[in-house]
Design an enzyme around this catalytic site. Structure first.
Site, PDB file in Angstrom:
ATOM      1  CG  ASP A 133      -0.322   0.163   2.601  1.00  0.00           C
ATOM      2  OD1 ASP A 133       0.738  -0.089   2.609  1.00  0.00           O
ATOM      3  OD2 ASP A 133      -1.303   0.022   3.454  1.00  0.00           O
ATOM      4  CB  SER A 134       4.513   1.656  -0.374  1.00  0.00           C
ATOM      5  OG  SER A 134       4.522   0.731  -1.229  1.00  0.00           O
ATOM      6  CG  ASP A 191       0.433  -4.061   2.096  1.00  0.00           C
ATOM      7  OD1 ASP A 191       0.437  -5.011   2.828  1.00  0.00           O
ATOM      8  OD2 ASP A 191       1.202  -3.178   1.923  1.00  0.00           O
ATOM      9  CE  LYS A 246       3.377  -5.873   3.758  1.00  0.00           C
ATOM     10  NZ  LYS A 246       2.885  -4.711   4.320  1.00  0.00           N
ATOM     11  CD  GLU A 289       0.976  -1.456   8.176  1.00  0.00           C
ATOM     12  OE1 GLU A 289       0.499  -0.664   9.106  1.00  0.00           O
ATOM     13  OE2 GLU A 289       1.399  -1.020   6.854  1.00  0.00           O
ATOM     14  CD  GLU A 333       8.223  -0.412   7.016  1.00  0.00           C
ATOM     15  OE1 GLU A 333       7.099  -0.911   6.948  1.00  0.00           O
ATOM     16  OE2 GLU A 333       8.244   0.868   6.370  1.00  0.00           O
TER      17      GLU A 333
END
Ligand code: KIV
Length: 271
Positions: free
Chosen positions: A54-55, A93, A122, A124, A189
């Site tokens: 999602d960057s 993501d 993925k 978070e 990260e």
């Protein structure tokens, strides 16, 4: 010895191949991609994992954070990536608030897999109940700990995490809990290299680092950062591989080589 991916007869990689690489001590190379052209180039460079992160909210859409990214954006970009990728293992993501409940997570993970073609999703944070549920339904899940961009307003900035003993212990416990909940990969990260080393050693699943030192089982970077396309200050943990290469293809190959040989990240790229 040539690594197994090079020796294989071009079968798409599975998470079991990545697990076997960890067990053999062979480093896993991963890059983000958001479109078909980069996906094909990264795949051709024999990078094992492509992350549709999602960057994209920042590097494609120009937002200041990843928070505005919608599930529709993720599906669109994941579909473009998977369409062009033959071998690499594609992870997508779940963006901000799209796995806030089990129902939302189920619906959105299904969309990334069914419509996007992702092999793994993925998410978070230590969302154990959600991970457990997704895994029980057959979804392959990657956890993500340390600096969590979706929590940026709580964190107050893009800072290294896990610097105190208490938070380091919490991160180790969360990593073990995510593995026990059924996740089969973990991204760390921006945490101290020593802490990442401990977590990687204690976990049996592959641990991929970004700003987490060289002891992780593999490395991931944002593709635009390694090609020097990003504007603003390059993060300390990243490196411009195009600077010493005469083409994007060579830069990607040099990145893979540096990860495999343990030349990247160096201490200068770690915390
Ligand atoms: O969104 C992303 O690209 C990521 C990586 C930076 C790990 O989550």
């Amino acid at each position: 010895m040539a690594h197994s991916y090079l020796m294989s007869n071009s079968q798409p990689l599975t998470h079991l191949d990545l697990l076997a690489m960890k067990q053999r001590g062979e480093k896993i190379a991963c890059l983000t991609a958001y479109d078909a052209s980069f996906s094909a180039l990264i795949d051709a460079a024999k990078i094992e994992v492509i992350l549709v992160g999602d960057s994209l909210g920042m590097v494609i859409q120009g937002h200041a954070t990843t928070l505005p990214v919608k599930i529709e954006d993720m599906i669109y970009h994941t579909r473009n990536v998977t369409r062009a990728c033959k071998n690499a293992f594609v992870i997508a993501d779940l963006p901000f608030m799209t796995c806030a409940t089990v129902e939302l997570a189920a619906q959105n993970a299904a969309a990334l897999i069914q419509n996007g073609g992702a092999k793994m999703v993925k998410l978070e944070g230590a969302k154990l109940e959600i991970i457990n549920f997704l895994v029980s339904q057959g979804v392959a899940v990657c956890g993500h700990l340390g600096l969590l961009p979706q929590y940026i307003h709580q964190l107050g900035g893009y800072k290294v995490q896990g610097k105190t003993v208490e938070i380091a212990e919490q991160l180790l416990n969360d990593a073990l809990a995510i593995q026990n909940a059924g996740a089969t990969m973990l991204i760390l990260e921006c945490i101290p290299a020593d802490l990442a080393r401990q977590i990687t050693k204690q976990l049996s699943i592959p641990v991929i680092g970004i700003g987490a030192g060289g002891a992780c089982d593999g490395q991931v970077l944002v593709v635009y950062d390694i090609l020097g396309i990003s504007t603003g200050k390059r993060p300390r943990f990243s490196k411009n591989f195009l600077r010493d290469a005469n083409s994007i293809e060579t830069a990607l190959k040099n990145y893979v080589y540096a990860v495999k040989k343990g030349n990247f990240p160096s201490a200068a790229h770690s915390f």
